[in-house]
Design a protein around this motif. Structure first.
Motif, PDB file in Angstrom:
ATOM      1  N   VAL A 109       7.992  -7.009  -9.027  1.00 49.42           N
ATOM      2  CA  VAL A 109       6.976  -6.461  -8.110  1.00 49.42           C
ATOM      3  C   VAL A 109       5.862  -5.843  -8.953  1.00 49.42           C
ATOM      4  N   PRO A 110       4.604  -6.302  -8.765  1.00 53.71           N
ATOM      5  CA  PRO A 110       3.522  -5.806  -9.624  1.00 53.71           C
ATOM      6  C   PRO A 110       3.358  -4.299  -9.521  1.00 53.71           C
ATOM      7  N   SER A 111       3.060  -3.694 -10.668  1.00 51.51           N
ATOM      8  CA  SER A 111       2.964  -2.232 -10.727  1.00 51.51           C
ATOM      9  C   SER A 111       1.963  -1.831 -11.780  1.00 51.51           C
ATOM     10  N   MET A 112       1.362  -0.672 -11.575  1.00 54.73           N
ATOM     11  CA  MET A 112       0.481  -0.104 -12.601  1.00 54.73           C
ATOM     12  C   MET A 112       1.268   0.798 -13.547  1.00 54.73           C
ATOM     13  N   LEU A 113       2.553   0.956 -13.338  1.00 52.06           N
ATOM     14  CA  LEU A 113       3.355   1.850 -14.176  1.00 52.06           C
ATOM     15  C   LEU A 113       3.712   1.196 -15.506  1.00 52.06           C
ATOM     16  N   SER A 114       4.006   2.032 -16.506  1.00 52.30           N
ATOM     17  CA  SER A 114       4.555   1.511 -17.755  1.00 52.30           C
ATOM     18  C   SER A 114       6.009   1.095 -17.513  1.00 52.30           C
ATOM     19  N   LEU A 121       4.307   8.661  -3.153  1.00 53.07           N
ATOM     20  CA  LEU A 121       2.924   8.864  -2.704  1.00 53.07           C
ATOM     21  C   LEU A 121       1.978   8.092  -3.615  1.00 53.07           C
ATOM     22  N   GLY A 122       1.471   6.981  -3.122  1.00 57.03           N
ATOM     23  CA  GLY A 122       0.589   6.124  -3.913  1.00 57.03           C
ATOM     24  C   GLY A 122       1.391   4.975  -4.487  1.00 57.03           C
ATOM     25  N   CYS A 123       1.867   4.086  -3.599  1.00 59.92           N
ATOM     26  CA  CYS A 123       2.804   3.045  -4.067  1.00 59.92           C
ATOM     27  C   CYS A 123       2.108   1.713  -4.337  1.00 59.92           C
ATOM     28  N   PHE A 124       0.798   1.629  -4.073  1.00 60.02           N
ATOM     29  CA  PHE A 124       0.017   0.422  -4.354  1.00 60.02           C
ATOM     30  C   PHE A 124       0.712  -0.791  -3.716  1.00 60.02           C
ATOM     31  N   ALA A 125       1.054  -1.824  -4.504  1.00 62.30           N
ATOM     32  CA  ALA A 125       1.665  -3.029  -3.914  1.00 62.30           C
ATOM     33  C   ALA A 125       3.183  -2.902  -3.808  1.00 62.30           C
ATOM     34  N   GLY A 181       5.323  -1.604  -6.458  1.00 61.02           N
ATOM     35  CA  GLY A 181       6.081  -1.665  -7.710  1.00 61.02           C
ATOM     36  C   GLY A 181       6.965  -0.448  -7.932  1.00 61.02           C
ATOM     37  N   SER A 182       6.394   0.738  -7.740  1.00 64.09           N
ATOM     38  CA  SER A 182       7.180   1.962  -7.929  1.00 64.09           C
ATOM     39  C   SER A 182       8.266   2.073  -6.858  1.00 64.09           C
ATOM     40  N   THR A 183       7.917   1.745  -5.634  1.00 67.56           N
ATOM     41  CA  THR A 183       8.889   1.839  -4.524  1.00 67.56           C
ATOM     42  C   THR A 183      10.062   0.886  -4.762  1.00 67.56           C
ATOM     43  N   TYR A 186       3.823   5.612   0.667  1.00 63.82           N
ATOM     44  CA  TYR A 186       2.525   5.934   1.271  1.00 63.82           C
ATOM     45  C   TYR A 186       1.404   5.336   0.414  1.00 63.82           C
ATOM     46  N   ASP A 187       0.443   4.751   1.073  1.00 60.80           N
ATOM     47  CA  ASP A 187      -0.749   4.279   0.363  1.00 60.80           C
ATOM     48  C   ASP A 187      -1.781   3.859   1.412  1.00 60.80           C
ATOM     49  N   ARG A 188      -3.043   3.763   0.963  1.00 62.43           N
ATOM     50  CA  ARG A 188      -4.032   3.180   1.883  1.00 62.43           C
ATOM     51  C   ARG A 188      -3.942   1.654   1.838  1.00 62.43           C
ATOM     52  N   GLU A 200      -4.577   7.143   4.874  1.00 64.92           N
ATOM     53  CA  GLU A 200      -4.752   8.289   3.977  1.00 64.92           C
ATOM     54  C   GLU A 200      -3.491   9.155   4.034  1.00 64.92           C
ATOM     55  N   ILE A 201      -2.940   9.447   2.883  1.00 68.97           N
ATOM     56  CA  ILE A 201      -1.692  10.230   2.826  1.00 68.97           C
ATOM     57  C   ILE A 201      -1.889  11.579   3.505  1.00 68.97           C
ATOM     58  N   GLU A 202      -3.062  12.178   3.263  1.00 66.77           N
ATOM     59  CA  GLU A 202      -3.325  13.514   3.800  1.00 66.77           C
ATOM     60  C   GLU A 202      -3.266  13.514   5.320  1.00 66.77           C
ATOM     61  N   GLU A 203      -3.542  12.358   5.919  1.00 63.15           N
ATOM     62  CA  GLU A 203      -3.562  12.318   7.387  1.00 63.15           C
ATOM     63  C   GLU A 203      -2.246  11.854   7.990  1.00 63.15           C
ATOM     64  N   LEU A 213       4.483  11.568  -7.100  1.00 68.35           N
ATOM     65  CA  LEU A 213       3.066  11.731  -6.745  1.00 68.35           C
ATOM     66  C   LEU A 213       2.203  10.939  -7.710  1.00 68.35           C
ATOM     67  N   ASP A 214       1.471   9.967  -7.158  1.00 64.87           N
ATOM     68  CA  ASP A 214       0.555   9.154  -7.957  1.00 64.87           C
ATOM     69  C   ASP A 214      -0.766   9.003  -7.207  1.00 64.87           C
ATOM     70  N   ALA A 215      -1.100  10.013  -6.423  1.00 64.30           N
ATOM     71  CA  ALA A 215      -2.317   9.917  -5.607  1.00 64.30           C
ATOM     72  C   ALA A 215      -3.076  11.242  -5.565  1.00 64.30           C
ATOM     73  N   CYS A 216      -2.828  12.111  -6.556  1.00 65.64           N
ATOM     74  CA  CYS A 216      -3.501  13.426  -6.579  1.00 65.64           C
ATOM     75  C   CYS A 216      -4.833  13.293  -7.299  1.00 65.64           C
ATOM     76  N   ARG A 267      -3.606  19.166  -0.292  1.00 66.13           N
ATOM     77  CA  ARG A 267      -3.073  18.719   1.015  1.00 66.13           C
ATOM     78  C   ARG A 267      -1.712  18.062   0.861  1.00 66.13           C
ATOM     79  N   MET A 268      -1.549  17.286  -0.222  1.00 61.99           N
ATOM     80  CA  MET A 268      -0.248  16.619  -0.409  1.00 61.99           C
ATOM     81  C   MET A 268       0.838  17.650  -0.726  1.00 61.99           C
ATOM     82  N   SER A 269       0.527  18.619  -1.559  1.00 64.10           N
ATOM     83  CA  SER A 269       1.559  19.614  -1.879  1.00 64.10           C
ATOM     84  C   SER A 269       1.889  20.449  -0.650  1.00 64.10           C
TER      85      SER A 269
HETATM   86  C1  LIG Z   1      -2.202   4.309  -9.705  1.00 63.65           C
HETATM   87  S1  LIG Z   1      -2.001   3.651  -8.134  1.00 63.65           S
HETATM   88  C2  LIG Z   1      -0.285   3.688  -7.838  1.00 63.65           C
HETATM   89  C3  LIG Z   1       0.531   2.747  -8.641  1.00 63.65           C
HETATM   90  C4  LIG Z   1       1.873   2.441  -8.042  1.00 63.65           C
HETATM   91  N1  LIG Z   1       2.739   3.592  -8.005  1.00 63.65           N
HETATM   92  C5  LIG Z   1       2.505   1.282  -8.763  1.00 63.65           C
HETATM   93  O1  LIG Z   1       3.709   1.303  -8.994  1.00 63.65           O
HETATM   94  O2  LIG Z   1       1.781   0.338  -9.074  1.00 63.65           O
HETATM   95  C6  LIG Z   1      -2.530   4.923  -7.065  1.00 63.65           C
HETATM   96  C7  LIG Z   1      -2.448   4.529  -5.620  1.00 63.65           C
HETATM   97  O3  LIG Z   1      -2.704   5.675  -4.836  1.00 63.65           O
HETATM   98  C8  LIG Z   1      -3.397   5.277  -3.683  1.00 63.65           C
HETATM   99  N2  LIG Z   1      -4.094   6.464  -3.168  1.00 63.65           N
HETATM  100  C9  LIG Z   1      -4.840   7.346  -3.883  1.00 63.65           C
HETATM  101  N3  LIG Z   1      -5.263   8.340  -3.095  1.00 63.65           N
HETATM  102  C10 LIG Z   1      -4.785   8.075  -1.853  1.00 63.65           C
HETATM  103  C11 LIG Z   1      -4.881   8.746  -0.610  1.00 63.65           C
HETATM  104  N4  LIG Z   1      -5.564   9.882  -0.499  1.00 63.65           N
HETATM  105  N5  LIG Z   1      -4.277   8.203   0.469  1.00 63.65           N
HETATM  106  C12 LIG Z   1      -3.611   7.016   0.355  1.00 63.65           C
HETATM  107  N6  LIG Z   1      -3.464   6.356  -0.803  1.00 63.65           N
HETATM  108  C13 LIG Z   1      -4.051   6.871  -1.899  1.00 63.65           C
HETATM  109  C14 LIG Z   1      -4.313   4.156  -4.129  1.00 63.65           C
HETATM  110  O4  LIG Z   1      -4.617   3.315  -3.044  1.00 63.65           O
HETATM  111  C15 LIG Z   1      -3.460   3.473  -5.212  1.00 63.65           C
HETATM  112  O5  LIG Z   1      -2.784   2.351  -4.711  1.00 63.65           O
END
Ligand SMILES: C[S@@+](CC[C@H](N)C(=O)[O-])C[C@H]1O[C@@H](n2cnc3c(N)ncnc32)[C@H](O)[C@@H]1O
Length: 282
Positions: free
Chosen positions: A32-37, A61-65, A67-69, A88-90, A136-139, A152-155, A163-165
């Protein structure tokens, strides 16, 4: 379930047991594609497989496609737990991100910015345990009971971290939850270190994980008043710098001093800036 003494927990994390995990142990989650190391992926997998006891939800929080999940879900599946996992992600991606992250991982080109269907398809092996929350996670808020692992990857701004905390930290399991701050050492997000200093009575630093992650243990979840005191939106630059300096001293044993120095230089080079992507390199 009783947790071992804090010193034992510290020693367990100091040994970084996730590093010894063979990448193949992650099974299809690796695909699963990810931006993580790779080390961060193994940490997520380990945390869900070997740390979690199934006492609360796993929240990404911030799972993109996905990969982390996927790493969290596969770890939990192998552990035989069934607590809910929430991603959670947009769920949007620019054409540049699609080209850089999705296509090299074998996702065929597609039109538009919406990646929710891609994430749903990629996470289908774990659909019985994963719920996705687009927007939006905050909403979106939190209504899911206790949390055992919070990633947390969306701060990406002071407003977002506050808001997330405020939404998720009060649900952390006292003396049991992990908080994995994916961007803790990122020079564009110095507010994470500054906030964790103000919450030092609540969270114990356990270990860094390259590239930018710091893992914390939740001794006791902060209440609303503590979170107001730790709010980043009201911090002036000198408060942010003081917070990062405090983190630099308190976490000196982890050997990441240069990363804190980079954060301080970034604050000085970007006065008043509180949005990560607007930071100019110092
Ligand atoms: C660095 S990427 C996450 C990488 C992901 N964990 C992975 O395994 O590839 C950060 C993600 O946070 C999401 N994001 C950032 N701020 C957000 C917010 N306020 N609400 C929803 N998603 C948010 C972005 O859409 C993006 O997909």
């Amino acid at each position: 379930m009783q947790q071992p003494p804090l010193d034992d927990i510290r020693a367990r994390f100091a040994a970084a047991p996730w590093e010894a995990i063979a990448p193949t142990s992650l099974g299809v989650a690796r695909k699963v594609p990810s931006m993580l190391s790779e080390t961060e992926r193994k940490l997520y997998f380990w945390a869900a497989r070997d740390w979690a006891q199934g006492r609360g939800a796993i929240v990404d929080l911030g799972c993109f496609a996905g990969g982390s999940t996927a790493c969290l879900a596969e770890g939990q599946r192998q552990a035989g737990h069934g607590a809910p996992i929430h991603g959670y992600d947009r769920f949007t991606a620019t054409s540049g991100v699609k080209k850089r992250v999705l296509q090299p991982a074998g996702i065929p080109p597609f039109r538009g910015r919406d990646i929710l269907p891609v994430a749903q398809a990629l996470l289908s092996p774990w659909s019985d345990r994963v719920t996705l929350h687009p927007g939006e996670i905050e909403e979106n808020g939190w209504h899911g009971g206790p949390i055992e692992i919070l990633v947390l990857d969306a701060c990406k701004s002071t407003e977002a971290i506050d808001r997330m905390s405020q939404t998720f930290y009060p649900a952390l399991i006292a003396g049991g939850a992990l908080v994995i701050q994916q961007d803790y050492f990122h020079w564009r997000q110095p507010w994470i270190a500054a906030q964790m200093e103000r919450l030092a009575d609540h969270f114990v630093p356990l270990a860094p994980c390259p590239d930018s992650t710091m893992i914390f243990f939740c001794r006791k979840p902060p209440d609303a008043a503590a979170l107001v005191r730790a709010a980043c939106t009201r911090m002036r630059d000198k408060d942010l710098i003081a917070g990062v300096q405090s983190a630099r001293a308190r976490l000196a044993g982890f050997g990441m001093t240069d990363r804190f120095d980079h954060m301080i230089a970034a604050i000085r080079a970007n006065p008043g800036q509180r949005i990560a992507w607007r930071f100019e390199r110092p």
